[in-house]
Design an enzyme around this catalytic site. Sequence first.
Site, PDB file in Angstrom:
ATOM      1  N   GLY A  27      -3.947   0.640  16.576  1.00 19.89           N
ATOM      2  CA  GLY A  27      -2.667   1.168  16.123  1.00 19.89           C
ATOM      3  C   GLY A  27      -2.751   2.577  15.570  1.00 19.89           C
ATOM      4  O   GLY A  27      -1.748   3.276  15.491  1.00 19.89           O
ATOM      5  N   ASP A  29      -4.918   5.048  16.833  1.00 21.03           N
ATOM      6  CA  ASP A  29      -4.960   5.895  18.031  1.00 21.03           C
ATOM      7  C   ASP A  29      -4.479   5.060  19.215  1.00 21.03           C
ATOM      8  O   ASP A  29      -5.263   4.580  20.029  1.00 21.03           O
ATOM      9  CB  ASP A  29      -6.386   6.415  18.263  1.00 21.03           C
ATOM     10  CG  ASP A  29      -6.466   7.397  19.439  1.00 21.03           C
ATOM     11  OD1 ASP A  29      -5.404   7.738  20.007  1.00 21.03           O
ATOM     12  OD2 ASP A  29      -7.591   7.813  19.794  1.00 21.03           O
ATOM     13  N   ASN A  75       5.525  -1.351   9.407  1.00 21.75           N
ATOM     14  CA  ASN A  75       5.835  -0.727  10.685  1.00 21.75           C
ATOM     15  C   ASN A  75       6.497  -1.738  11.598  1.00 21.75           C
ATOM     16  O   ASN A  75       6.250  -2.935  11.519  1.00 21.75           O
ATOM     17  CB  ASN A  75       4.559  -0.158  11.331  1.00 21.75           C
ATOM     18  CG  ASN A  75       3.860  -1.162  12.229  1.00 21.75           C
ATOM     19  OD1 ASN A  75       4.278  -1.410  13.362  1.00 21.75           O
ATOM     20  ND2 ASN A  75       2.809  -1.771  11.717  1.00 21.75           N
ATOM     21  N   ARG A  76       7.365  -1.206  12.441  1.00 22.05           N
ATOM     22  CA  ARG A  76       7.929  -2.013  13.528  1.00 22.05           C
ATOM     23  C   ARG A  76       7.911  -1.174  14.815  1.00 22.05           C
ATOM     24  O   ARG A  76       8.900  -1.037  15.513  1.00 22.05           O
ATOM     25  CB  ARG A  76       9.344  -2.511  13.179  1.00 22.05           C
ATOM     26  CG  ARG A  76      10.320  -1.474  12.654  1.00 22.05           C
ATOM     27  CD  ARG A  76      11.737  -2.060  12.579  1.00 22.05           C
ATOM     28  NE  ARG A  76      12.714  -1.090  12.125  1.00 22.05           N
ATOM     29  CZ  ARG A  76      13.074  -0.911  10.852  1.00 22.05           C
ATOM     30  NH1 ARG A  76      12.514  -1.633   9.892  1.00 22.05           N
ATOM     31  NH2 ARG A  76      13.992  -0.011  10.539  1.00 22.05           N
ATOM     32  N   PHE A  79       4.684  -1.746  19.984  1.00 19.02           N
ATOM     33  CA  PHE A  79       3.783  -1.387  21.096  1.00 19.02           C
ATOM     34  C   PHE A  79       4.250  -0.148  21.862  1.00 19.02           C
ATOM     35  O   PHE A  79       4.295  -0.132  23.090  1.00 19.02           O
ATOM     36  CB  PHE A  79       3.643  -2.553  22.091  1.00 19.02           C
ATOM     37  CG  PHE A  79       2.798  -3.717  21.636  1.00 19.02           C
ATOM     38  CD1 PHE A  79       1.882  -3.599  20.599  1.00 19.02           C
ATOM     39  CD2 PHE A  79       2.902  -4.947  22.276  1.00 19.02           C
ATOM     40  CE1 PHE A  79       1.102  -4.697  20.193  1.00 19.02           C
ATOM     41  CE2 PHE A  79       2.122  -6.047  21.887  1.00 19.02           C
ATOM     42  CZ  PHE A  79       1.226  -5.914  20.839  1.00 19.02           C
ATOM     43  N   SER A 137       1.092  -9.330  16.876  1.00 20.11           N
ATOM     44  CA  SER A 137       2.014  -8.307  16.366  1.00 20.11           C
ATOM     45  C   SER A 137       3.365  -8.961  16.127  1.00 20.11           C
ATOM     46  O   SER A 137       3.865  -9.692  16.970  1.00 20.11           O
ATOM     47  CB  SER A 137       2.183  -7.184  17.384  1.00 20.11           C
ATOM     48  OG  SER A 137       3.313  -6.400  17.011  1.00 20.11           O
ATOM     49  N   ASN A 139       6.111  -7.386  16.026  1.00 26.48           N
ATOM     50  CA  ASN A 139       7.158  -6.445  16.432  1.00 26.48           C
ATOM     51  C   ASN A 139       7.600  -6.531  17.887  1.00 26.48           C
ATOM     52  O   ASN A 139       8.407  -5.734  18.343  1.00 26.48           O
ATOM     53  CB  ASN A 139       6.724  -5.024  16.088  1.00 26.48           C
ATOM     54  CG  ASN A 139       6.499  -4.876  14.597  1.00 26.48           C
ATOM     55  OD1 ASN A 139       7.271  -5.422  13.808  1.00 26.48           O
ATOM     56  ND2 ASN A 139       5.453  -4.187  14.205  1.00 26.48           N
ATOM     57  N   THR A 140       7.044  -7.462  18.631  1.00 23.11           N
ATOM     58  CA  THR A 140       7.550  -7.758  19.970  1.00 23.11           C
ATOM     59  C   THR A 140       8.083  -9.177  19.881  1.00 23.11           C
ATOM     60  O   THR A 140       7.324 -10.100  19.570  1.00 23.11           O
ATOM     61  CB  THR A 140       6.438  -7.635  21.034  1.00 23.11           C
ATOM     62  OG1 THR A 140       6.003  -6.272  21.084  1.00 23.11           O
ATOM     63  CG2 THR A 140       6.937  -8.048  22.413  1.00 23.11           C
ATOM     64  N   LYS A 175      -6.992 -11.387  18.190  1.00 22.82           N
ATOM     65  CA  LYS A 175      -6.470 -10.951  16.886  1.00 22.82           C
ATOM     66  C   LYS A 175      -5.316 -11.849  16.465  1.00 22.82           C
ATOM     67  O   LYS A 175      -4.353 -12.017  17.207  1.00 22.82           O
ATOM     68  CB  LYS A 175      -5.995  -9.495  16.966  1.00 22.82           C
ATOM     69  CG  LYS A 175      -5.593  -8.907  15.604  1.00 22.82           C
ATOM     70  CD  LYS A 175      -5.425  -7.398  15.692  1.00 22.82           C
ATOM     71  CE  LYS A 175      -5.214  -6.772  14.321  1.00 22.82           C
ATOM     72  NZ  LYS A 175      -5.179  -5.301  14.390  1.00 22.82           N
ATOM     73  N   ASN A 204      -3.792  -9.483  11.581  1.00 17.77           N
ATOM     74  CA  ASN A 204      -2.758  -8.476  11.824  1.00 17.77           C
ATOM     75  C   ASN A 204      -1.888  -8.359  10.570  1.00 17.77           C
ATOM     76  O   ASN A 204      -2.225  -8.914   9.521  1.00 17.77           O
ATOM     77  CB  ASN A 204      -1.935  -8.906  13.057  1.00 17.77           C
ATOM     78  CG  ASN A 204      -1.429  -7.723  13.869  1.00 17.77           C
ATOM     79  OD1 ASN A 204      -0.933  -6.747  13.313  1.00 17.77           O
ATOM     80  ND2 ASN A 204      -1.537  -7.815  15.182  1.00 17.77           N
ATOM     81  N   THR A 205      -0.747  -7.682  10.683  1.00 19.09           N
ATOM     82  CA  THR A 205       0.167  -7.480   9.550  1.00 19.09           C
ATOM     83  C   THR A 205       0.953  -8.760   9.232  1.00 19.09           C
ATOM     84  O   THR A 205       1.007  -9.682  10.034  1.00 19.09           O
ATOM     85  CB  THR A 205       1.169  -6.363   9.867  1.00 19.09           C
ATOM     86  OG1 THR A 205       1.867  -6.728  11.069  1.00 19.09           O
ATOM     87  CG2 THR A 205       0.467  -5.039  10.093  1.00 19.09           C
ATOM     88  N   GLY A 254      -5.867  -4.746   4.148  1.00 18.14           N
ATOM     89  CA  GLY A 254      -5.893  -4.286   2.762  1.00 18.14           C
ATOM     90  C   GLY A 254      -7.217  -3.752   2.267  1.00 18.14           C
ATOM     91  O   GLY A 254      -7.423  -3.644   1.061  1.00 18.14           O
TER      92      GLY A 254
END
Length: 317
Positions: A27, A29, A75-76, A79, A137, A139-140, A175, A204-205, A254
């Site tokens: 995330g 790079d 973050n959202r 991808f 993730s 966010n998808t 992950k 992940n988050t 963290g």
Amino acid sequence: GGPVTSSRLRCQVAGLALPNPVGLAAGFDKNAVALAPLSRAGFGFVEVGAATPLPQPGNPRPRLFRLTEDRAAINRFGFNNEGMEAIAARLARRPRDAVIGLNLGANKTSSDRAGDFAKVLAGCGAHLDFATVNVSSPNTEKLRDLQGKAALAALLAGVMQARAALPTPVPVFLKIAPDLSEAEIDEIAEVADAAGIDAIIATNTTLSRDGLKSRHRDQAGGLSGAPLFEKSTRVLAQLHRATGGNIPLIGVGGIASAKDAYAKIKAGASAVQLYTALVFGGLSLVREIATGLDQLLARDGFVNVAEAVGQGREAWL
């Protein structure tokens, strides 16, 4: 400079020889544009991406929020990336003396999301030292549903098939999210083991918002940084117990100091990754953490980082 290293920090994780166990999380790079400078920043290994088969813009902006009071971020992104072809072209020119992996993602509009992971591995695998299946993730939409037992087993079978077809097969990591019950963690451990997964990245988050002070605390997306530390480390320890220590684990969530990295290792991680702390501490943090970790291992009489893995697991259970 190259990676920080010492006899204590050198380790083997999933067949990869690492100069030190401190890695860069995916995330940072996304498009593999900074491989050379990142490989000189002190990291033991670098994970780029996530890459999806087709380029996609990600979610509308604003989609990144800094929670300074909480030493965190939400973050959202969804991808956002230039697609596997552009990324594969950059990976083909990568530095050879670094350990570089790619986080595999799925396109939002794909009719076969599970198949997307195998597709990216097939397209980029020749240039990688490892690949990470990212089904965690937030966010998808519905991506995390792929963590369920049957869906995950089918997805991983496809990825392992793609791996077998590579000129040189690479280790495949999985992950996972921190927002899992113990039963779900046990199930994932079982599926990962059956599929022959080489390592699990935890985590992940999170979607949790416990105890945040910042004005951005109610933004949608995944929370990373300091508030994720305890939750992700607990999942890591549970996973270490569930796998019986048979699958190497990479601890993420963290980490902002050598003490944090050491705690993850003692909870069951063979290596660690960071990202959000770099926002607050800068890239010099990488060397600071690796050097500090070396000192903590020496202080406690460990000859090698591998000896410390899981030694403090029970404190988290």
